[in-house]
Enzyme design. Structure first.
Site, short mmCIF file in Angstrom:
data_model
loop_
_atom_site.label_atom_id
_atom_site.label_comp_id
_atom_site.label_asym_id
_atom_site.label_seq_id
_atom_site.Cartn_x
_atom_site.Cartn_y
_atom_site.Cartn_z
N GLY A 1 38.06 37.94 39.46
CA GLY A 1 36.91 38.59 40.09
C GLY A 1 37.00 40.11 40.06
O GLY A 1 36.03 40.80 40.34
N ARG A 2 38.18 40.60 39.77
CA ARG A 2 38.34 42.08 39.74
C ARG A 2 39.39 42.50 38.72
O ARG A 2 39.93 43.58 38.80
CB ARG A 2 38.74 42.57 41.11
N ARG B 1 47.69 30.34 35.05
CA ARG B 1 48.13 29.85 36.35
C ARG B 1 48.04 28.33 36.38
O ARG B 1 47.33 27.74 35.55
CB ARG B 1 47.21 30.44 37.43
N ASP C 1 46.34 29.19 42.31
CA ASP C 1 45.78 30.24 41.44
C ASP C 1 46.74 31.43 41.37
O ASP C 1 46.55 32.30 40.52
CB ASP C 1 44.40 30.68 41.92
N ASN C 2 47.73 31.46 42.24
CA ASN C 2 48.73 32.52 42.19
C ASN C 2 50.08 31.98 41.70
O ASN C 2 51.11 32.63 41.89
CB ASN C 2 48.90 33.17 43.57
N ASP D 1 33.52 43.38 45.17
CA ASP D 1 33.06 44.54 44.40
C ASP D 1 33.80 44.70 43.07
O ASP D 1 33.49 45.60 42.29
CB ASP D 1 33.19 45.82 45.23
N GLY D 2 34.79 43.86 42.83
CA GLY D 2 35.54 43.97 41.59
C GLY D 2 36.53 45.13 41.57
O GLY D 2 37.15 45.41 40.55
P1 AMP Z 1 43.71 36.92 45.32
O1 AMP Z 1 43.66 36.93 46.81
O2 AMP Z 1 44.02 38.27 44.75
O3 AMP Z 1 44.59 35.86 44.76
O4 AMP Z 1 42.23 36.61 44.83
C1 AMP Z 1 41.57 35.39 45.06
C2 AMP Z 1 40.23 35.40 44.34
O5 AMP Z 1 39.37 36.42 44.86
C3 AMP Z 1 40.32 35.68 42.85
O6 AMP Z 1 39.31 34.94 42.22
C4 AMP Z 1 40.04 37.15 42.79
O7 AMP Z 1 39.62 37.56 41.51
C5 AMP Z 1 38.97 37.30 43.83
N1 AMP Z 1 38.89 38.67 44.37
C6 AMP Z 1 39.80 39.28 45.12
N2 AMP Z 1 39.43 40.55 45.42
C7 AMP Z 1 38.23 40.75 44.84
C8 AMP Z 1 37.30 41.86 44.76
N3 AMP Z 1 37.56 43.02 45.38
N4 AMP Z 1 36.18 41.69 44.06
C9 AMP Z 1 35.92 40.53 43.43
N5 AMP Z 1 36.73 39.46 43.46
C10 AMP Z 1 37.88 39.55 44.16
MG MG Z 2 45.21 35.71 42.87
#
Ligand code: AMP
Ligand code: MG
Length: 479
Positions: A90-91, A181, A246-247, A123-124
């Protein structure tokens, strides 16, 4: 001039449903804040060029290096045990892959590079604090000898991101053996896309486990890699904090430094993440969670294991059966080295467990206790020194039975027990200073963490544990 990187794009050649083609969204005014020159050299990239303004523009995603085919990867995942069928980057945007000087294929990814089809309401973008945290901790892990993604650079964007309030934005340039993953397999399994599963399995075998025979071999190899990884975390006192599938990197690298933390006082139940209310990802739970994640991988691959349902389940079960013995052997090897032992004796597991139990009772500092074994200062970490003395008598007798010279055992311990880890309070202080515009504490900490096994009097305060009012009890996800 456009910087040209020797990029290959094997993932972008997989079927189109594996990713979305999306370019980074340019940022207002990129300014490099950290460049990992040693890693740049490993990758065959020109560090001098990357250090200048043109380099910052490429590292921020404003200018694509020649050869880049930017994509966001599709994946699903179990988050705190609950299945989410479509997460995806997502980012984060993958620019492509570089084959390094040793022939290893490595992804170059921009984290915080702007929206993708998987951004949902996000917001990506990334805030400076989490970027600094990932830079510091992932590079520290690499220096500690723990398999991990790496940080090539951090770039300030000159933009503001909004979280609980306004924060400076940044991009992290992440390098990884891949970004595949457990959740990537679950993404295809969820829609019954067997062709996608086969294709992904072939890609992962070619890339991570060339010796693995078919999907069952892939499960066994991934489980062994995961077991070794988590044993390394346990020996470092590391709590990942958000071991969602996913991690969970299939190649066995640490990935996604969100709410991670290192233990100060040893507490097997330690949980830092502010969203981990049930303690699912507590320090001591990590091995069984890793196995649970591997069971999700096996479940995703079931439909492409040979034979009908019953034999497939048998193969998956057999492939997973290697996890625990591998974990236990690796855990023992790591902790034996921490005690200065090179040989194996039946009672070693109990000897290690006794020490850890004593440490837990008095809340001894994990890193200092082990470092102090060779220095004679471990005793000071114990609330009941007499209990330590009793244990130390057995330990010395065990060392004596091994017959190695004290100097040999000490050298072994000095190489297995770091003096310096990224202490949570030091990471927080470096972040706070950076957000306020002062990058000096971050650079000082990053430099010191690149030599964690050195006893450097000049940075002794970075190695010290937190004062009562410095202790970090909660950490937050990196979003
Ligand atoms: P994470 O907590 O980093 O493992 O992210 C979990 C999910 O949320 C993944 O699909 C990320 O790409 C998405 N994500 C996290 N932060 C953002 C952000 N600021 N904008 C868009 N997607 C996000
Ligand atoms: Mg992640």
């Amino acid at each position: 001039m456009t910087l040209h990187w020797p990029l290959d794009n094997s993932y972008a050649r997989l079927p189109g449903r594996f990713f979305a083609r999306v370019a980074p969204t340019p940022v207002a005014s990129p300014r490099g804040i950290a460049l990992n020159r040693a890693l740049a050299a490993e990758l065959g990239l020109d560090a001098e060029a990357l250090a200048g303004p043109e380099g910052a523009a490429v590292l921020a995603g404003n200018v694509l290096p020649g050869g880049a085919e930017p994509i966001a990867q599709a994946y699903a995942g179990h988050q705190f045990g609950v299945f989410v069928p479509a997460l995806g980057d997502g980012r984060a945007i993958l620019l492509g892959e570089v084959v390094d000087g040793q022939g290893r294929r490595r992804d170059i990814q921009l984290k915080g590079a702007g929206p993708t089809p998987w951004s949902r309401r996000g917001d990506g973008r990334a805030a400076l604090g989490p970027v600094i945290r990932e830079y510091l901790v992932s590079e520290a892990m690499a220096a500690l000898g723990v398999p991990t993604t790496r940080a090539l650079a951090a770039v300030a964007t000159g933009e503001t991101v909004w979280r609980d309030g306004p924060l400076p934005g940044a991009v992290l340039v992440r390098v990884a053996s891949s970004h595949i993953r457990v959740g990537t397999f679950e993404y295809f399994a969820a829609t019954g896309d067997l062709e996608g599963l086969r294709c992904l399995a072939d890609h992962v075998i070619g890339r991570h486990f060339p010796a693995a025979a078919g999907p069952a071999g892939l499960i066994a190899a991934a489980a062994a890699a995961q077991a070794r990884l988590v044993a390394a975390w346990m020996a470092a006192g590391f709590v990942h904090g958000v071991m969602n599938t996913d991690n969970a990197h299939v190649g066995g690298d640490t990935i996604d430094y969100g709410p991670c933390a290192f233990l100060d006082a040893y507490d097997p139940q330690a949980v830092f993440s502010s969203i981990d209310h049930g303690g699912r990802y507590a320090y001591a739970n990590q091995p069984r969670i890793a196995l649970w994640n591997m069971a999700r991988l096996a479940t995703a691959l079931l439909p492409i294991l040979e034979g009908s349902r019953e034999p497939a389940i048998e193969q998956a079960t057999a492939a997973l059966a290697g996890f625990l013995p591998c974990y236990e052997a690796e855990w023992l090897a790591r902790f034996r080295a921490k005690l200065g032992l090179a040989t194996a004796e039946e009672g070693d597991g109990a000897l290690i467990a006794d020490l850890l139990a004593g440490m837990a009772r008095g809340g001894a500092d994990f890193t200092r206790t082990f470092r102090g074994l060779a220095l004679g200062s471990a005793r000071e970490e114990f609330a009941e020194p007499a209990a330590f003395d009793a244990w130390a008598g057995e330990w010395r007798a065990r060392l004596a039975r091994e017959g190695a010279s004290p100097a040999t055992a000490e050298a072994r311990m000095a190489a297995a027990n770091p003096a310096l880890i990224p202490r949570n309070h030091r990471v927080e202080q470096a972040i706070a200073a950076a957000v306020g515009g002062d990058l000096a504490p971050f650079h000082r900490l990053a430099t010191a963490l690149s030599r964690p096994f050195a006893d450097d009097p000049a940075t002794a305060e970075l190695a010290a544990g937190p004062a009562a009012d410095e202790r970090v009890r909660h950490t937050f996800c990196g979003t």
